[in-house]
Design a protein around this motif. Structure first.
Motif, PDB file in Angstrom:
ATOM      1  N   VAL A  39     -26.438 -23.073  13.567  1.00  0.00           N
ATOM      2  CA  VAL A  39     -26.130 -21.967  14.471  1.00  0.00           C
ATOM      3  C   VAL A  39     -26.564 -20.632  13.856  1.00  0.00           C
ATOM      4  N   ALA A  40     -27.480 -19.932  14.528  1.00  0.00           N
ATOM      5  CA  ALA A  40     -27.889 -18.599  14.081  1.00  0.00           C
ATOM      6  C   ALA A  40     -26.823 -17.581  14.468  1.00  0.00           C
ATOM      7  N   VAL A  54     -21.634 -19.251  20.620  1.00  0.00           N
ATOM      8  CA  VAL A  54     -20.184 -19.074  20.760  1.00  0.00           C
ATOM      9  C   VAL A  54     -19.539 -20.366  21.251  1.00  0.00           C
ATOM     10  N   GLU A  55     -20.190 -21.035  22.209  1.00  0.00           N
ATOM     11  CA  GLU A  55     -19.645 -22.290  22.744  1.00  0.00           C
ATOM     12  C   GLU A  55     -19.499 -23.337  21.652  1.00  0.00           C
ATOM     13  N   VAL A  56     -20.525 -23.489  20.844  1.00  0.00           N
ATOM     14  CA  VAL A  56     -20.486 -24.511  19.799  1.00  0.00           C
ATOM     15  C   VAL A  56     -19.494 -24.131  18.710  1.00  0.00           C
ATOM     16  N   GLY A  79     -13.244 -13.753  18.381  1.00  0.00           N
ATOM     17  CA  GLY A  79     -12.012 -14.278  18.955  1.00  0.00           C
ATOM     18  C   GLY A  79     -11.874 -15.781  18.791  1.00  0.00           C
ATOM     19  N   LEU A  80     -12.466 -16.328  17.721  1.00  0.00           N
ATOM     20  CA  LEU A  80     -12.455 -17.771  17.496  1.00  0.00           C
ATOM     21  C   LEU A  80     -11.610 -18.112  16.274  1.00  0.00           C
ATOM     22  N   ASP A  81     -10.964 -19.257  16.317  1.00  0.00           N
ATOM     23  CA  ASP A  81     -10.121 -19.709  15.211  1.00  0.00           C
ATOM     24  C   ASP A  81     -10.416 -21.169  14.936  1.00  0.00           C
ATOM     25  N   LEU A 141     -29.564 -24.099  17.077  1.00  0.00           N
ATOM     26  CA  LEU A 141     -29.326 -23.089  18.105  1.00  0.00           C
ATOM     27  C   LEU A 141     -30.034 -21.808  17.660  1.00  0.00           C
ATOM     28  N   PRO A 142     -31.188 -21.487  18.234  1.00  0.00           N
ATOM     29  CA  PRO A 142     -31.973 -20.340  17.755  1.00  0.00           C
ATOM     30  C   PRO A 142     -31.244 -19.024  17.965  1.00  0.00           C
TER      31      PRO A 142
END
Length: 313
Positions: A39-40, A54-56, A79-81, A141-142
């Motif tokens: 993930v970039a 963000v989804e991944v 906003g991710l945990d 994910l570029p």
């Protein structure tokens, strides 16, 4: 009923762009397929994170990263945990097998770097290689990349380029590394520490000559700057004024034949030899810089070497 089915079939995907097709999109509450996701992440401007990234990251069982403190701040801003695990140059031999075990057990793991695209100047390729050997799914994910952004902004040829990562810390080793790539017919790209930038540019000027170059720093941030000029000019600019922020140096490829006189050629050869190049290497460097036949330049370098007893052919 038929009209309703047709409407559902033609409803655009939230991740599709007209004319560009669709990618893998996660519906709310769904889970990605098990595997490793490269993930970039943004290199400065948070707006450069992609929807898919963000989804991944939101759905990952684990996020493997270089520095959990740096990545923890990123996750908080998004906003991710999710659980974070350290994976970097110094612990990859120990941490790698642990990640492989979790992947084989069906985990979804996202691999990120401190900023930009993972696997560029980090040990992530070892993990990818291990995944491939084990038959584990790997996808990328570029997104943001300091290297490609600097190339775009350099105003230098971009049809062929060589990314050489970080140069060695010491001048002798650095000049040796530069001589190895001096004759490559492509734009050269390096990452560099701001504290070593002046010394590094001076070594580039001594080995590569007055090629056009660009120093890009703080890319996508508030104080983004791209300084352009020949290597000697840039070396003088940063000699006593190290900049702040991450730095990418982009150097033009060897040029066409230049209208140089004999004294100019001799000066270039002497500079290359004084910088530690052998007569053969000095001739190759100057020939690449100027476009003159290597055989003629070598003969000239040999004459200069014979006139200077301390030089070694």
């Amino acid at each position: 009923m038929a009209r309703q089915q047709k409407s559902d079939a033609t409803e655009p995907s939230p991740t599709a762009i007209d004319g560009l097709g669709e990618g893998r999109h996660l519906r709310p509450g769904s889970k990605p397929a098990p595997g490793l996701y490269l993930v970039a992440t943004p290199i400065g401007n948070m707006g450069d994170i992609t929807y898919r990234a963000v989804e991944v990251l939101r759905a990952a069982d684990l996020v493997a990263c270089e520095d959990t403190r740096v990545s923890g701040k990123l996750m908080t801003r998004l906003g991710l945990d999710r659980p974070l695990s350290s994976y970097h140059e110094h612990n990859s031999e120990r941490a790698g097998p642990e990640l492989i075990k979790r992947l084989k057990d069906g985990a979804v793991i996202a691999l990120i770097s401190d900023a930009g695209t993972p696997l560029v100047s980090d040990p992530g390729y070892r993990l990818v290689k291990a995944c491939v050997a084990e038959g584990i799914m790997v996808t990328a994910l570029p997104g943001a990349s300091a290297m490609l952004t600097a190339l775009q902004l350099s105003a230098l040829p971009n049809d062929r380029f060589l990314f050489a990562g970080f140069l060695p810390n010491k001048s002798t080793a650095r000049r040796k590394a530069l001589r190895e790539v001096a004759t490559v017919p492509a734009t050269l790209m390096f990452y560099e520490s701001p504290n070593r930038l002046g010394e590094s540019l001076a070594d580039m000027a001594a080995v590569l000559g007055p090629r056009q170059a660009a120093v890009a720093r703080e890319l996508t941030k508030l104080h983004e700057e791209v300084a352009r000029g020949d290597l000697f000019t840039l070396a003088n600019r940063y000699a006593d004024a190290p900049p702040k922020g991450e730095v990418v140096v982009v150097v033009a490829p060897p040029g066409e034949a230049l209208p140089l006189g004999e004294e100019d050629l001799d000066d270039r050869l002497r500079a290359a030899i004084a910088g530690g190049a052998s007569v053969k290497d000095a001739a190759a460097l100057v020939a690449a810089e100027t476009g003159f036949p290597r055989r003629d330049i070598y003969a000239r370098a040999l004459r200069l070497s014979q006139a200077a007893p301390d030089s070694t052919p």
